[in-house]
Motif scaffolding. Structure first.
Motif, PDB file in Angstrom:
ATOM      1  N   SER A  38       0.809  -1.216   0.000  1.00 16.04           N
ATOM      2  CA  SER A  38       0.000   0.000   0.000  1.00 16.04           C
ATOM      3  C   SER A  38       0.845   1.270   0.000  1.00 16.04           C
ATOM      4  O   SER A  38       0.316   2.358  -0.158  1.00 16.04           O
ATOM      5  N   VAL A  39       2.149   1.136   0.158  1.00 16.89           N
ATOM      6  CA  VAL A  39       3.039   2.297   0.169  1.00 16.89           C
ATOM      7  C   VAL A  39       3.570   2.519  -1.245  1.00 16.89           C
ATOM      8  O   VAL A  39       4.094   1.611  -1.868  1.00 16.89           O
ATOM      9  N   ASP A  40       3.415   3.725  -1.741  1.00 16.25           N
ATOM     10  CA  ASP A  40       3.951   4.089  -3.043  1.00 16.25           C
ATOM     11  C   ASP A  40       5.322   4.735  -2.812  1.00 16.25           C
ATOM     12  O   ASP A  40       5.425   5.939  -2.568  1.00 16.25           O
ATOM     13  N   ASP A  41       6.371   3.909  -2.860  1.00 14.56           N
ATOM     14  CA  ASP A  41       7.724   4.378  -2.563  1.00 14.56           C
ATOM     15  C   ASP A  41       8.151   5.527  -3.461  1.00 14.56           C
ATOM     16  O   ASP A  41       8.748   6.504  -2.996  1.00 14.56           O
ATOM     17  N   LYS A  42       7.872   5.427  -4.741  1.00  7.93           N
ATOM     18  CA  LYS A  42       8.279   6.488  -5.664  1.00  7.93           C
ATOM     19  C   LYS A  42       7.618   7.812  -5.299  1.00  7.93           C
ATOM     20  O   LYS A  42       8.248   8.859  -5.331  1.00  7.93           O
TER      21      LYS A  42
END
Length: 121
Positions: A38-42
């Motif tokens: 669920s984490v959008d690293d970019k």
């Protein structure tokens, strides 16, 4: 006797972010969990560098008076390093037409004066 040297100047800035878990020893009782999808690293990295990261960089490398003593030391040291490199290039002779790679050039503190001296950046 002054021989022209091929000059390649590289300044690199690398940032590595490590978490405390990254250093935790792994043993038989440690369960490794997959990273949450669920984490959008970019997006997080982009938002950091476009906001907080940019503000920190700007304080150091701009003419801002809003710097602490560490930031001021970094600014002064950076300026001294740039001037030293420019002096080396001038001592080597004409850089006009020579190719130069300025990696991690940031605001162009080195690339701009080298281009003004005729280097191909």
């Amino acid at each position: 006797r002054n021989k022209m040297k091929s000059s390649v100047v590289a300044l690199a800035l690398a940032s590595i972010v490590l978490t405390a878990e990254g250093f935790a020893p792994v043993n038989s009782r440690t369960t490794l969990k997959p990273l949450s999808s669920s984490v959008d690293d970019k997006k997080e990295v982009r938002e950091y560098f476009n906001n907080e990261g940019f503000n920190r960089w700007n304080k150091i490398y701009s003419e801002s008076d809003e710097v602490n003593s560490v930031q001021l030391d970094i600014r002064d040291g950076h300026g001294q390093t740039i001037q030293k490199i420019l002096n080396w290039v001038e001592d080597d002779g004409n850089i006009k037409g020579k190719s130069v790679c300025d990696c991690g050039c940031g605001v162009g503190s080195l690339a701009i004066p080298l281009a003004q001296m005729g280097a191909k950046i």
